[in-house]
Design a protein around this motif. Structure first.
Motif, PDB file in Angstrom:
ATOM      1  N   GLU A 136       0.840  -1.183   0.000  1.00  0.00           N
ATOM      2  CA  GLU A 136       0.000   0.000   0.000  1.00  0.00           C
ATOM      3  C   GLU A 136       0.879   1.237   0.000  1.00  0.00           C
ATOM      4  O   GLU A 136       1.850   1.318   0.750  1.00  0.00           O
ATOM      5  CB  GLU A 136      -0.893   0.017   1.236  1.00  0.00           C
ATOM      6  CG  GLU A 136      -1.892  -1.120   1.270  1.00  0.00           C
ATOM      7  CD  GLU A 136      -2.728  -1.111   2.528  1.00  0.00           C
ATOM      8  OE1 GLU A 136      -2.907  -0.026   3.133  1.00  0.00           O
ATOM      9  OE2 GLU A 136      -3.186  -2.193   2.904  1.00  0.00           O
ATOM     10  N   TYR A 137       0.511   2.197  -0.826  1.00  0.00           N
ATOM     11  CA  TYR A 137       1.242   3.458  -0.900  1.00  0.00           C
ATOM     12  C   TYR A 137       0.917   4.299   0.328  1.00  0.00           C
ATOM     13  O   TYR A 137      -0.248   4.462   0.692  1.00  0.00           O
ATOM     14  CB  TYR A 137       0.859   4.200  -2.182  1.00  0.00           C
ATOM     15  CG  TYR A 137       1.491   5.557  -2.306  1.00  0.00           C
ATOM     16  CD1 TYR A 137       2.851   5.691  -2.532  1.00  0.00           C
ATOM     17  CD2 TYR A 137       0.735   6.711  -2.181  1.00  0.00           C
ATOM     18  CE1 TYR A 137       3.446   6.929  -2.638  1.00  0.00           C
ATOM     19  CE2 TYR A 137       1.318   7.967  -2.289  1.00  0.00           C
ATOM     20  CZ  TYR A 137       2.666   8.064  -2.515  1.00  0.00           C
ATOM     21  OH  TYR A 137       3.253   9.299  -2.618  1.00  0.00           O
ATOM     22  N   ASP A 138       1.928   4.842   0.972  1.00  0.00           N
ATOM     23  CA  ASP A 138       1.758   5.676   2.157  1.00  0.00           C
ATOM     24  C   ASP A 138       1.983   7.127   1.757  1.00  0.00           C
ATOM     25  O   ASP A 138       3.114   7.582   1.645  1.00  0.00           O
ATOM     26  CB  ASP A 138       2.757   5.259   3.241  1.00  0.00           C
ATOM     27  CG  ASP A 138       2.643   6.081   4.504  1.00  0.00           C
ATOM     28  OD1 ASP A 138       1.892   7.085   4.521  1.00  0.00           O
ATOM     29  OD2 ASP A 138       3.320   5.732   5.480  1.00  0.00           O
ATOM     30  N   ASN A 140       0.963   9.623   3.582  1.00  0.00           N
ATOM     31  CA  ASN A 140       0.888  10.430   4.794  1.00  0.00           C
ATOM     32  C   ASN A 140       2.241  10.835   5.365  1.00  0.00           C
ATOM     33  O   ASN A 140       2.289  11.611   6.313  1.00  0.00           O
ATOM     34  CB  ASN A 140       0.120   9.676   5.890  1.00  0.00           C
ATOM     35  CG  ASN A 140      -1.321   9.471   5.503  1.00  0.00           C
ATOM     36  OD1 ASN A 140      -1.928  10.339   4.899  1.00  0.00           O
ATOM     37  ND2 ASN A 140      -1.861   8.311   5.831  1.00  0.00           N
ATOM     38  N   HIS A 141       3.316  10.283   4.843  1.00  0.00           N
ATOM     39  CA  HIS A 141       4.626  10.539   5.427  1.00  0.00           C
ATOM     40  C   HIS A 141       5.572  11.146   4.411  1.00  0.00           C
ATOM     41  O   HIS A 141       5.522  10.822   3.235  1.00  0.00           O
ATOM     42  CB  HIS A 141       5.242   9.240   5.981  1.00  0.00           C
ATOM     43  CG  HIS A 141       4.469   8.701   7.129  1.00  0.00           C
ATOM     44  ND1 HIS A 141       3.444   7.805   6.974  1.00  0.00           N
ATOM     45  CD2 HIS A 141       4.551   8.943   8.451  1.00  0.00           C
ATOM     46  CE1 HIS A 141       2.927   7.510   8.161  1.00  0.00           C
ATOM     47  NE2 HIS A 141       3.587   8.192   9.077  1.00  0.00           N
TER      48      HIS A 141
END
Length: 148
Positions: A136-138, A140-141
């Motif tokens: 899954e692509y994150d 948020n960071h």
């Protein structure tokens, strides 16, 4: 395509170093086979990474390298999928997926909670591959680096 995957050891140093050198060249680094060989030897000597090699017809054609990390939320060990490379002429044949599956199995075997990785935004191959393999692509960071 028939292939087999095995965990690398010092007997595999030359071919592992060549793959690592080619991987670095893919990321626009200079050809530095000898330095790559020393780097890989140190990782293997000190058990600082786990490297798995994929073979087709007895020829080493790709590798994946994992480093141990610890996840602060899950409070468990995880593996950093640091490096993944398959020679261009062997791409598109499922070998990268097989190496990732091997890394997932390694998580199970070592009691790790999962894998994490980072790749360049411009790595079109990787950015298509990883979601297909369940990553899954994150978004948020932000990743920051400090180099000395």
């Amino acid at each position: 395509m028939n292939y087999n995957i095995k965990k690398a050891n010092l007997n595999d140093l030359d071919e592992t170093a060549e793959l690592f050198n080619q991987y670095r060249i893919f990321y626009r680094q200079q050809d530095e086979y000898q330095k790559c060989k020393e780097f890989i030897k140190e990782r293997l000597d000190n058990e600082q990474s786990n490297i798995f090699l994929v073979y087709v017809e007895g020829k080493t054609v790709g590798f994946i390298q994992l480093y141990k990390l610890y996840h602060y939320i899950k409070l468990e060990k995880q593996w950093l999928l640091s490096d993944l490379f398959v020679f261009p002429e062997y791409r598109g044949k499922g070998l990268s997926v097989a190496l990732i599956d091997c890394a997932k199995k390694w998580c199970d075997e070592t009691g790790a909670c999962g894998l994490m990785l980072e790749t360049e935004k411009t790595n079109e191959i990787g950015n298509r591959l990883y979601p297909r393999c369940g990553f899954e692509y994150d978004s948020n960071h932000n990743y920051y680096y400090w180099w000395k």
